[in-house]
Design a protein around this motif. Sequence first.
Motif, mmCIF file in Angstrom:
data_model
loop_
_atom_site.group_PDB
_atom_site.id
_atom_site.type_symbol
_atom_site.label_atom_id
_atom_site.label_comp_id
_atom_site.label_asym_id
_atom_site.label_seq_id
_atom_site.Cartn_x
_atom_site.Cartn_y
_atom_site.Cartn_z
ATOM 1 N N ILE A 195 0.771 -1.455 -0.045
ATOM 2 C CA ILE A 195 0.318 -0.095 0.481
ATOM 3 C C ILE A 195 0.660 0.913 0.244
ATOM 4 O O ILE A 195 0.090 2.254 -1.199
ATOM 5 N N GLU A 196 1.718 1.276 0.533
ATOM 6 C CA GLU A 196 3.013 2.596 0.808
ATOM 7 C C GLU A 196 3.278 2.808 -0.919
ATOM 8 O O GLU A 196 3.962 3.873 -1.074
ATOM 9 N N HIS A 197 3.163 2.167 -1.456
ATOM 10 C CA HIS A 197 3.479 2.206 -3.361
ATOM 11 C C HIS A 197 2.740 3.242 -3.414
ATOM 12 O O HIS A 197 3.484 3.603 -4.749
ATOM 13 N N TYR A 198 1.666 3.547 -3.391
ATOM 14 C CA TYR A 198 0.509 4.556 -3.858
ATOM 15 C C TYR A 198 0.545 5.645 -3.538
ATOM 16 O O TYR A 198 1.132 6.345 -1.858
ATOM 17 N N THR A 199 -0.100 7.129 -4.216
ATOM 18 C CA THR A 199 -0.083 7.726 -3.419
ATOM 19 C C THR A 199 -0.896 8.977 -3.847
ATOM 20 O O THR A 199 -1.395 7.986 -4.775
ATOM 21 N N GLU A 200 -1.023 9.910 -3.447
ATOM 22 C CA GLU A 200 -2.556 10.928 -4.109
ATOM 23 C C GLU A 200 -2.659 10.919 -5.729
ATOM 24 O O GLU A 200 -4.035 10.567 -5.820
ATOM 25 N N SER A 201 -2.057 10.657 -6.128
ATOM 26 C CA SER A 201 -1.774 11.172 -7.692
ATOM 27 C C SER A 201 -2.205 9.571 -8.023
ATOM 28 O O SER A 201 -2.163 9.275 -9.761
ATOM 29 N N ASN A 202 -1.782 8.833 -7.668
ATOM 30 C CA ASN A 202 -1.785 7.214 -7.705
ATOM 31 C C ASN A 202 -2.614 6.764 -6.867
ATOM 32 O O ASN A 202 -1.379 5.454 -6.763
ATOM 33 N N PRO A 203 -3.874 6.357 -6.456
ATOM 34 C CA PRO A 203 -4.305 6.050 -5.501
ATOM 35 C C PRO A 203 -4.495 4.486 -5.753
ATOM 36 O O PRO A 203 -4.497 3.848 -6.711
ATOM 37 N N TYR A 204 -4.503 3.671 -4.362
ATOM 38 C CA TYR A 204 -4.955 2.552 -4.777
ATOM 39 C C TYR A 204 -6.281 2.709 -5.348
ATOM 40 O O TYR A 204 -7.250 2.737 -3.855
ATOM 41 N N LYS A 205 -6.613 1.955 -6.010
ATOM 42 C CA LYS A 205 -8.139 2.040 -6.250
ATOM 43 C C LYS A 205 -9.177 0.745 -6.298
ATOM 44 O O LYS A 205 -8.655 -0.416 -6.028
ATOM 45 N N ILE A 206 -9.900 0.733 -5.085
ATOM 46 C CA ILE A 206 -11.409 0.044 -5.469
ATOM 47 C C ILE A 206 -12.429 0.252 -5.265
ATOM 48 O O ILE A 206 -13.466 1.222 -4.987
ATOM 49 N N LEU A 207 -13.014 -1.176 -6.974
ATOM 50 C CA LEU A 207 -14.040 -0.829 -7.342
ATOM 51 C C LEU A 207 -15.162 -1.663 -6.500
ATOM 52 O O LEU A 207 -15.506 -2.300 -5.941
ATOM 53 N N TYR A 208 -16.570 -1.245 -6.647
ATOM 54 C CA TYR A 208 -17.857 -1.737 -6.797
ATOM 55 C C TYR A 208 -18.527 -1.566 -8.241
ATOM 56 O O TYR A 208 -19.034 -0.286 -8.372
ATOM 57 N N VAL A 209 -18.773 -1.979 -8.948
ATOM 58 C CA VAL A 209 -20.044 -2.525 -10.121
ATOM 59 C C VAL A 209 -21.347 -2.929 -9.500
ATOM 60 O O VAL A 209 -20.825 -4.320 -8.675
ATOM 61 N N SER A 210 -22.116 -2.370 -9.613
ATOM 62 C CA SER A 210 -23.518 -3.019 -8.971
ATOM 63 C C SER A 210 -24.445 -1.098 -9.122
ATOM 64 O O SER A 210 -23.639 -0.573 -9.003
ATOM 65 N N ILE A 211 -26.088 -1.863 -9.664
ATOM 66 C CA ILE A 211 -26.471 -0.990 -9.610
ATOM 67 C C ILE A 211 -26.643 -0.135 -8.076
ATOM 68 O O ILE A 211 -26.154 -0.981 -7.258
ATOM 69 N N LEU A 212 -27.014 0.916 -8.330
ATOM 70 C CA LEU A 212 -27.010 1.607 -7.197
ATOM 71 C C LEU A 212 -28.159 1.079 -5.916
ATOM 72 O O LEU A 212 -29.282 2.803 -5.836
ATOM 73 N N ASP A 213 -28.817 0.396 -5.537
ATOM 74 C CA ASP A 213 -30.060 0.271 -4.985
ATOM 75 C C ASP A 213 -29.901 -0.534 -3.704
ATOM 76 O O ASP A 213 -28.763 -0.329 -3.062
ATOM 77 N N VAL A 214 -30.687 -0.153 -2.981
ATOM 78 C CA VAL A 214 -31.007 -0.273 -1.147
ATOM 79 C C VAL A 214 -30.579 -1.499 -1.058
ATOM 80 O O VAL A 214 -29.889 -1.511 0.168
ATOM 81 N N TYR A 215 -30.500 -2.520 -1.470
ATOM 82 C CA TYR A 215 -30.250 -4.201 -0.848
ATOM 83 C C TYR A 215 -28.127 -3.794 -0.943
ATOM 84 O O TYR A 215 -27.722 -5.077 -1.080
#
Length: 381
Positions: A195-215
């Motif tokens: 994690i120390e490898h990442y910077t403000e300009s090159n952040p560690y990217k956490i992805l969530y793909v899904s419709i933004l619904d309540v469940y």
Amino acid sequence: MNILIDATNIISGGGVSHLTELLFAIDDDKLRRNEISKFIVVGIEPILNKLPNHNWLKKISIPKTKDSNFLKRFLWKKQNFKKIITDEEINLIFNPGGSYFGGKLPFVTMCRNMLVFETEEANRFGFSLYRLKFVLLRIFQSISFNKAEGTIFISKYAHDYISRNYNSINIKNWEVIHHGISDRFRNSVKYQRNIEHYTESNPYKILYVSILDVYKHHDKIAEAIVNLKKRDGFNIQFLVVGGKAGGFSNFEKIREGNEKIIKYLGKVPFEEIQNIYKEADLFVYGSTCENMPNILIEAMTSGLPICCSEKQPMPEFLNNAGKYFNVENVESIYECIKEVILDSEMRFNLATKSTTLSTKYSWDKCASETLQFLAKCGQSK
């Protein structure tokens, strides 16, 4: 054997992907082995245009004046199906949309949407037309399951849940047949840096793909990731891909003032979504109601480590190849993601396991198993 596919209720989403990929994966050899001569698909023209062209596949389009809503399509089907069945010498009807009440011919249906049956999850929608729709669909699909010659489930969890909680539903002949995954999602395991490898300009990217619904609980995951940035100082970014629905407003409250941490990309065409996975370093999945979580399988195939909701059926598919959290608890999400972020070796091992597990899912396998089940059901009468 001639099989009619009732696609009149398949309009968008996973139903379209399933039907399209299934028919593209069928070939003459598979048909011959199962003694199937032809398929006739009835549906709306935009969906039929996505399907392959074969001499064994005939497409019958609902007139545009009749395809605008469920009631019009239902009435058109009521008026025209008997003639189509007679003219095409149909032996079996396959209804992948989930609700069919049948006639004299045997039919096979599918269980697709667990919001219809999981009352606690459906109640998240409150007193609304959407909630009423689930009640009506539960009635229609229960009738369909009881009358069907066969029912296809896409997870063991779905079969077990319905059998355990709905004594009025008597499913006499069933099979679990998983959806496949397109090869365009398949990727090698992504190299995991500290994690120390990442910077403000090159952040560690956490992805969530899904419709933004309540469940789907985007708000709680967003809050946990903001905490990781503010408490621990990690150079991270939360990438969110999906259409706006009932959970969007709560997500927006968390995003307000945290736009540098939370990046909302909106809807991305399904044909391009594999490129988004390639940009990410970690995948999170926070749903509490699924049948077969296709997006989770996409992430497994894409070579990413995964932090996931502990609610079934996610563990049925991800097994021990991910780290789990209680998505109702922000601190649980926070601790889970933090543990994974701090251990690059763990991340690599999880991604390796999940990528290996994902090889079980292919459209070729789905097509073979579906044809075998349809042939068995058609020959039982």
